[in-house]
Design a protein around this motif. Structure first.
Motif, PDB file in Angstrom:
ATOM      1  N   LEU A  30       6.964  14.420 -14.663  1.00 19.30           N
ATOM      2  CA  LEU A  30       7.186  13.340 -15.613  1.00 19.30           C
ATOM      3  C   LEU A  30       6.046  12.323 -15.561  1.00 19.30           C
ATOM      4  N   VAL A  31       5.697  11.787 -16.724  1.00 21.34           N
ATOM      5  CA  VAL A  31       4.741  10.689 -16.813  1.00 21.34           C
ATOM      6  C   VAL A  31       5.328   9.634 -17.739  1.00 21.34           C
ATOM      7  N   GLY A  32       4.653   8.485 -17.794  1.00 17.79           N
ATOM      8  CA  GLY A  32       5.134   7.409 -18.644  1.00 17.79           C
ATOM      9  C   GLY A  32       6.029   6.473 -17.863  1.00 17.79           C
ATOM     10  N   ASP A  33       7.035   5.948 -18.529  1.00 18.29           N
ATOM     11  CA  ASP A  33       7.960   5.012 -17.878  1.00 18.29           C
ATOM     12  C   ASP A  33       9.011   5.801 -17.105  1.00 18.29           C
ATOM     13  N   VAL A  34       8.814   5.916 -15.811  1.00 19.63           N
ATOM     14  CA  VAL A  34       9.742   6.675 -14.959  1.00 19.63           C
ATOM     15  C   VAL A  34      10.571   5.735 -14.087  1.00 19.63           C
ATOM     16  N   SER A  35      10.758   4.517 -14.574  1.00 15.68           N
ATOM     17  CA  SER A  35      11.527   3.540 -13.804  1.00 15.68           C
ATOM     18  C   SER A  35      13.021   3.827 -13.827  1.00 15.68           C
ATOM     19  N   GLY A  36      13.483   4.512 -14.886  1.00 17.18           N
ATOM     20  CA  GLY A  36      14.910   4.780 -15.009  1.00 17.18           C
ATOM     21  C   GLY A  36      15.695   3.612 -15.568  1.00 17.18           C
ATOM     22  N   LEU A  37      15.019   2.556 -16.000  1.00 18.73           N
ATOM     23  CA  LEU A  37      15.704   1.391 -16.555  1.00 18.73           C
ATOM     24  C   LEU A  37      16.271   1.717 -17.931  1.00 18.73           C
ATOM     25  N   PRO A  38      17.295   0.979 -18.380  1.00 21.71           N
ATOM     26  CA  PRO A  38      17.880   1.235 -19.704  1.00 21.71           C
ATOM     27  C   PRO A  38      16.829   1.149 -20.817  1.00 21.71           C
ATOM     28  N   ASP A  39      16.999   2.009 -21.814  1.00 25.24           N
ATOM     29  CA  ASP A  39      16.144   2.023 -23.003  1.00 25.24           C
ATOM     30  C   ASP A  39      14.697   2.396 -22.702  1.00 25.24           C
ATOM     31  N   THR A  40      14.465   3.097 -21.599  1.00 21.49           N
ATOM     32  CA  THR A  40      13.118   3.593 -21.303  1.00 21.49           C
ATOM     33  C   THR A  40      13.093   5.100 -21.509  1.00 21.49           C
ATOM     34  N   LEU A  41      11.915   5.625 -21.782  1.00 26.17           N
ATOM     35  CA  LEU A  41      11.780   7.047 -22.071  1.00 26.17           C
ATOM     36  C   LEU A  41      10.483   7.565 -21.464  1.00 26.17           C
ATOM     37  N   ALA A  42      10.597   8.592 -20.635  1.00 25.33           N
ATOM     38  CA  ALA A  42       9.435   9.232 -20.036  1.00 25.33           C
ATOM     39  C   ALA A  42       9.096  10.496 -20.814  1.00 25.33           C
ATOM     40  N   ARG A  43       8.069  11.207 -20.375  1.00 24.02           N
ATOM     41  CA  ARG A  43       7.675  12.464 -21.003  1.00 24.02           C
ATOM     42  C   ARG A  43       7.618  13.573 -19.966  1.00 24.02           C
ATOM     43  N   VAL A  44       8.153  14.745 -20.337  1.00 28.39           N
ATOM     44  CA  VAL A  44       8.034  15.928 -19.494  1.00 28.39           C
ATOM     45  C   VAL A  44       6.737  16.626 -19.876  1.00 28.39           C
ATOM     46  N   VAL A  45       5.794  16.698 -18.953  1.00 28.10           N
ATOM     47  CA  VAL A  45       4.484  17.266 -19.260  1.00 28.10           C
ATOM     48  C   VAL A  45       4.273  18.634 -18.608  1.00 28.10           C
ATOM     49  N   ARG A  46       5.175  19.013 -17.720  1.00 27.24           N
ATOM     50  CA  ARG A  46       5.008  20.302 -17.049  1.00 27.24           C
ATOM     51  C   ARG A  46       6.343  20.800 -16.534  1.00 27.24           C
TER      52      ARG A  46
END
Length: 344
Positions: A87-103
């Protein structure tokens, strides 16, 4: 009025399609964090991210659930529950956040099923879960009655995925398990018998430290088992229809749940069919090493089901247990999509 004079600067020239060089080099994403996919819902992947040792950011130093979407660079590659991803991006797990699966990391196993067993099936494989090392076939001994052909199909899928199989027989307070246990004894499939309100210690022993996927007919008590094993799971349960003898699909999607004793169980929606169009005869036969040698003299294209199969003589000569041959043929027949009638 003076006539305007044009020169080459007035002509707009668009670059050709090949004027912009493209590259196949993709970012390495060396800063990506590892996650374990525990749920999939409409293109959103809920992943569990473990604490990273020595990480400076306090908000990322805790175990957390991160919601992510699939990166465009993955193309059509599917992601299922049980996958280990980067995962990359916002991986904080906070509400309304979205990460990306890159692999998606290499899988140790993949449980698949085909869409259907009918003549017009498309034969396309449907991934169920990834990286499981045990398949628990949950079937009721009564209400609804057991369906051996369904159990056979699920066993074939386990052989194909090279996953250990475990037969879990529920509702033993309503019917004895002896007949069904004897049917699968030649296959060497381990089994446990449980009933409502009874102890699940034996089942817990089989599940501890493993990633187990639970598969079974609707109404067999699968969600009830899950709620007992994981008290805060809150999986919906239902009753069996008195007219049709079938249960409702109360679990609508697969979800991975962590066991208090260690390990994971992946609860899947109840199934009424388990297609095997993607499984070859050789794959099923490979699960019977004591019978493989006997097929050497079989005629070309032998299905091992009808007359002329060399396995009959092989078993008659004492080279194999006839019960094992009967079990093999029962599993091979299950690939043909024969009607799935309840056991008497």
């Amino acid at each position: 009025m003076r006539k305007r004079e044009y020169d080459e600067d007035d002509v707009r020239v668009r670059p050709g399609k090949g004027s912009r060089p493209r590259t196949r080099i993709r970012p390495a994403h060396e800063d990506a964090v590892e996650g374990f996919v525990v749920a999939v819902d409409r293109g959103r992947y809920t992943t569990l991210v473990e604490p990273e040792r020595g990480h400076k950011r306090k908000q990322q130093a805790q175990r957390r659930l991160v919601v992510a979407m699939k990166a465009r660079e993955l193309g059509r590659k599917g992601i299922v529950v049980g996958d280990r991803v980067a995962l990359v991006g916002d991986v904080s797990g906070l509400p309304d956040t979205l990460a990306r699966v890159v692999r998606v990391e290499p899988r140790t196993s993949m449980l698949r099923r085909s869409a259907d067993d009918t003549d017009d099936t498309d034969g396309i494989e449907r991934p169920v879960v990834a990286n499981a090392d045990q398949l628990v076939i949950v079937t009721a001994l009564a209400d609804p009655p057991p369906r051996p052909r369904m159990i056979d199909r699920i066993l074939v899928a386990a052989f194909d995925a090279e996953i250990d199989a475990l037969l879990c027989l529920t509702k033993s307070d309503l019917a004895p398990p002896d007949e069904l246990v004897a049917l699968y004894e030649p296959l060497g499939v381990p089994h446990i018998v449980v009933h409502k309100g009874g102890s699940l210690d034996e089942l817990r022993d089989h599940l501890a430290g493993r990633i187990s996927v639970l598969v079974g007919h609707s109404g067999v008590g699968k969600s009830t088992l899950v709620n007992t094993l994981v008290p805060d799971a809150n999986r919906a349960v239902s009753h069996v229809n008195a007219v049709t003898g079938r249960g409702r699909h109360t679990s609508t999607s697969a979800v991975a749940l962590e066991l208090p004793e260690g390990g994971w169980i992946i609860d899947t929606p109840g199934v009424r069919s388990f297609g095997l169009a993607h499984v070859s005869v050789e794959t099923v036969l490979a699960a019977f090493p004591d019978l493989v040698e006997g097929t050497v003299t079989c005629p070309k294209g032998c299905t091992h089901l009808g007359d002329g199969c060399a396995l009959d003589a092989w078993a008659a000569q004492g080279n194999a247990d006839p019960a094992r041959l009967e079990s093999l043929r029962r599993l091979l027949s299950s690939r043909e999509g024969a009607p799935d009638e309840p056991a008497a």
